[in-house]
Design a protein around this motif. Structure first.
Motif, PDB file in Angstrom:
ATOM      1  N   UNK A 107      -2.948   5.121  -1.845  1.00  0.00           N
ATOM      2  CA  UNK A 107      -3.234   5.203  -0.418  1.00  0.00           C
ATOM      3  C   UNK A 107      -2.542   6.435   0.167  1.00  0.00           C
ATOM      4  N   UNK A 108      -3.348   7.373   0.726  1.00  0.00           N
ATOM      5  CA  UNK A 108      -2.806   8.603   1.282  1.00  0.00           C
ATOM      6  C   UNK A 108      -2.091   8.340   2.607  1.00  0.00           C
ATOM      7  N   UNK A 109      -1.149   9.221   2.928  1.00  0.00           N
ATOM      8  CA  UNK A 109      -0.443   9.145   4.207  1.00  0.00           C
ATOM      9  C   UNK A 109      -1.357   9.638   5.316  1.00  0.00           C
ATOM     10  N   UNK A 110      -1.505   8.871   6.376  1.00  0.00           N
ATOM     11  CA  UNK A 110      -2.330   9.239   7.520  1.00  0.00           C
ATOM     12  C   UNK A 110      -1.504   9.128   8.791  1.00  0.00           C
ATOM     13  N   UNK A 111      -1.565  10.190   9.589  1.00  0.00           N
ATOM     14  CA  UNK A 111      -0.850  10.168  10.861  1.00  0.00           C
ATOM     15  C   UNK A 111       0.653  10.065  10.709  1.00  0.00           C
ATOM     16  N   UNK A 112       1.169  10.534   9.599  1.00  0.00           N
ATOM     17  CA  UNK A 112       2.610  10.503   9.359  1.00  0.00           C
ATOM     18  C   UNK A 112       3.145   9.150   8.938  1.00  0.00           C
ATOM     19  N   UNK A 113       2.273   8.155   8.791  1.00  0.00           N
ATOM     20  CA  UNK A 113       2.705   6.814   8.395  1.00  0.00           C
ATOM     21  C   UNK A 113       2.582   6.681   6.878  1.00  0.00           C
ATOM     22  N   UNK A 114       3.702   6.432   6.216  1.00  0.00           N
ATOM     23  CA  UNK A 114       3.708   6.305   4.757  1.00  0.00           C
ATOM     24  C   UNK A 114       3.292   4.883   4.395  1.00  0.00           C
ATOM     25  N   UNK A 115       2.188   4.718   3.667  1.00  0.00           N
ATOM     26  CA  UNK A 115       1.696   3.371   3.373  1.00  0.00           C
ATOM     27  C   UNK A 115       2.455   2.721   2.216  1.00  0.00           C
ATOM     28  N   UNK A 116       2.395   1.411   2.165  1.00  0.00           N
ATOM     29  CA  UNK A 116       2.900   0.688   0.991  1.00  0.00           C
ATOM     30  C   UNK A 116       1.828   0.758  -0.096  1.00  0.00           C
ATOM     31  N   UNK A 117       2.254   1.108  -1.304  1.00  0.00           N
ATOM     32  CA  UNK A 117       1.294   1.283  -2.392  1.00  0.00           C
ATOM     33  C   UNK A 117       1.099  -0.031  -3.152  1.00  0.00           C
ATOM     34  N   UNK A 118      -0.152  -0.327  -3.576  1.00  0.00           N
ATOM     35  CA  UNK A 118      -0.381  -1.518  -4.401  1.00  0.00           C
ATOM     36  C   UNK A 118       0.220  -1.326  -5.793  1.00  0.00           C
ATOM     37  N   UNK A 119       0.385  -2.443  -6.509  1.00  0.00           N
ATOM     38  CA  UNK A 119       0.963  -2.384  -7.859  1.00  0.00           C
ATOM     39  C   UNK A 119       0.140  -1.491  -8.783  1.00  0.00           C
ATOM     40  N   UNK A 120      -1.169  -1.463  -8.613  1.00  0.00           N
ATOM     41  CA  UNK A 120      -2.021  -0.630  -9.466  1.00  0.00           C
ATOM     42  C   UNK A 120      -1.715   0.851  -9.262  1.00  0.00           C
ATOM     43  N   UNK A 121      -1.460   1.261  -8.019  1.00  0.00           N
ATOM     44  CA  UNK A 121      -1.135   2.665  -7.749  1.00  0.00           C
ATOM     45  C   UNK A 121       0.206   3.042  -8.376  1.00  0.00           C
ATOM     46  N   UNK A 122       1.172   2.112  -8.333  1.00  0.00           N
ATOM     47  CA  UNK A 122       2.467   2.385  -8.961  1.00  0.00           C
ATOM     48  C   UNK A 122       2.318   2.547 -10.463  1.00  0.00           C
ATOM     49  N   UNK A 123       1.444   1.757 -11.072  1.00  0.00           N
ATOM     50  CA  UNK A 123       1.177   1.912 -12.499  1.00  0.00           C
ATOM     51  C   UNK A 123       0.539   3.279 -12.779  1.00  0.00           C
ATOM     52  N   UNK A 124      -0.396   3.689 -11.925  1.00  0.00           N
ATOM     53  CA  UNK A 124      -1.020   5.002 -12.096  1.00  0.00           C
ATOM     54  C   UNK A 124       0.000   6.121 -12.021  1.00  0.00           C
ATOM     55  N   UNK A 125       0.952   6.010 -11.085  1.00  0.00           N
ATOM     56  CA  UNK A 125       2.010   7.016 -10.975  1.00  0.00           C
ATOM     57  C   UNK A 125       2.852   7.044 -12.246  1.00  0.00           C
ATOM     58  N   UNK A 126       3.173   5.874 -12.785  1.00  0.00           N
ATOM     59  CA  UNK A 126       3.961   5.820 -14.020  1.00  0.00           C
ATOM     60  C   UNK A 126       3.209   6.424 -15.202  1.00  0.00           C
ATOM     61  N   UNK A 127       1.903   6.233 -15.262  1.00  0.00           N
ATOM     62  CA  UNK A 127       1.109   6.777 -16.365  1.00  0.00           C
ATOM     63  C   UNK A 127       1.110   8.301 -16.354  1.00  0.00           C
ATOM     64  N   UNK A 128       0.997   8.897 -15.155  1.00  0.00           N
ATOM     65  CA  UNK A 128       0.977  10.361 -15.104  1.00  0.00           C
ATOM     66  C   UNK A 128       2.389  10.947 -15.176  1.00  0.00           C
ATOM     67  N   UNK A 129       3.401  10.086 -15.142  1.00  0.00           N
ATOM     68  CA  UNK A 129       4.777  10.546 -15.338  1.00  0.00           C
ATOM     69  C   UNK A 129       5.297  10.198 -16.729  1.00  0.00           C
TER      70      UNK A 129
END
Length: 451
Positions: free
Chosen positions: A386-408
């Protein structure tokens, strides 16, 4: 055998400060800027950056081909570096200006111009190496100087960008002001090379073949392919990892400030290890040193994937120190290996085409960068980022956190391991290089006798 002065070594080395500053800034921050400041969807932003990098890759062989043939009293390479210095500064500012109308098209255009400036600098700069010295180990030393400056550029790119943005008030205006400062540093470091290095006149034995044929011929050289493919795989893996780390610290550790600590640890370790790898390569060779270092880097990345999210940033700092020891070889060994391949070609075929080799070298590297950048954007979108919109940092779902870990973790490590396997078959050792130099000496003696 040509021994280089301190002035030449330092002046030449300074040029890669700007190159790696740009490489690091774009690798760590551009995707993040587009998604979390400009508000673009991750896949859209990744695709825009991929298009810019593909344009960048296509321009490399042309620039290398033309720089081999540039006449004039200022040399073949330095006029290109001079022009590129000003182009990259102006277009980098454009990259961070608010996009009028259609953001996607603006980003593509700006990034194409930025990368054109980078190409004008980087291709001729790299092609200077075999012109400056023909000594096997002197080239490693020269590139040790170059890569020491490269680490400084990487360090600045990793740790100074966000503080500069905040210094100038944050938000979109802060990013524009940052681009003015960073673009100026990149331009200045490139202009140092123009002043410090003197080139020999245009050689008479520059090949008169067309662009496509020249590049197809060098791709038939087995030693070149066995160095080129690992290099491009390693670059792809590094770009994937770079693009992932800020997301990782921001959303998994929820501590963006820890990123500003981790990067100096990684790069400080890298800087310490560069001269050590230069010495190690004098004993075990360039190929073995490169493979050993990237093996350490791959292992560190996999450990980070398995354990990093289960602990706080403390373990990440330790892993960064270990990773830096291996990462250092990426700064030295590829650029010490490539001039030996250029000599091999000259010994076998009797022609000098440094620009073609360096154009092909960076072409493949930038294809790797393009795929790495795009893959990050696609993976993030695929896993529900979930991208940041209007300066509000969204809470990421567990699937997005897994995606971040995969590319790291696994994705860059896979690139590193594949590169290690292929480089194992690279054939130019110190003994083989001595044979190549003897053949070159005989060839030039015969040519001198005929003259």
């Amino acid at each position: 055998m040509r021994r280089l002065t301190w002035r030449v070594k330092l002046g030449f080395g300074a040029g890669d400060l700007g190159g790696n500053l740009f490489f690091t800034m774009s690798g760590f921050y551009l995707l993040f800027y587009l998604t979390d400041v400009a508000g673009m969807a991750a896949a859209t932003a990744g695709t825009a950056l991929m298009i810019g990098k593909i344009w960048d890759a296509l321009s490399d062989p042309v620039t290398g081909y033309l720089s081999d043939r540039t006449p004039g009293r200022f040399g073949r390479r330095r006029p290109w570096i001079f022009a590129g210095s000003w182009l990259i500064w102006a277009s980098l500012i454009m990259m961070f200006l608010p996009a009028p109308g259609r953001p996607f098209l603006w980003v593509v255009l700006a990034y194409c111009l930025v990368n054109t400036g980078y190409t004008f600098i980087n291709i001729p700069y790299g092609a200077l190496t075999p012109d400056l010295t023909d000594d096997f180990h002197e080239r490693t030393l020269l590139n040790g100087y170059r890569m020491s400056f490269a680490v400084v550029g990487t360090f600045i790119g990793a740790v100074a960008i966000l503080p500069l943005v905040h210094l100038f008030g944050g938000g979109a205006p802060g990013w524009v002001a940052m681009s003015v400062v960073i673009g100026g540093v990149i331009a200045a470091s490139s202009l140092v090379v123009v002043v410090a290095v003197r080139e020999e006149p245009l050689r008479k034995n520059v090949p008169q073949k067309n662009l496509l044929r020249s590049h197809l011929e060098v791709l038939r050289l087995k030693p070149f392919l066995l160095a080129l493919i690992p290099w491009s795989l390693h670059i792809a893996g590094i770009n994937i990892l770079q693009g992932a780390l800020l997301y990782y610290f921001r959303f998994i550790y929820q501590d963006e400030g820890a990123f500003q600590i981790a990067m100096p640890i990684l790069l400080g370790s890298t800087m310490v290890w560069i001269p050590l790898w230069v010495r190690i390569s004098g004993h075990i060779g360039k190929r073995s040193s490169y493979n050993l270092g990237m093996g350490i880097f791959a292992a560190a990345v996999l450990i980070f994937y398995v354990l990093g999210h289960k602990t706080g940033p403390g373990l990440a700092y330790l892993i960064m120190a270990v990773a830096g020891a291996g990462f250092a070889t990426q700064y030295v060994m590829p650029f010490a290996i490539l001039p030996d391949v250029v000599d091999y070609d000259y010994a076998e075929n009797g022609i000098r085409r440094e620009g073609v080799f360096y154009g092909q070298w960076t072409f493949m590297a930038k294809i790797g960068q393009a795929l790495g950048i795009a893959l990050n954007g696609w993976v993030l979108t695929l896993f529900g980022y979930r991208e940041t919109l209007g300066g509000i940092v969204p809470e990421q779902p567990a699937s997005a956190l897994l995606g971040i870990r995969l590319i790291a973790g696994p994705l860059p490590a896979l690139c590193f391991i594949a590169g290690i396997v292929i480089l194992h078959f690279y054939p130019i050792t110190r003994a083989r290089h001595e044979e190549i130099q003897q053949k070159i000496a005989r060839r030039e003696k015969e040519a001198g006798g005929r003259g």
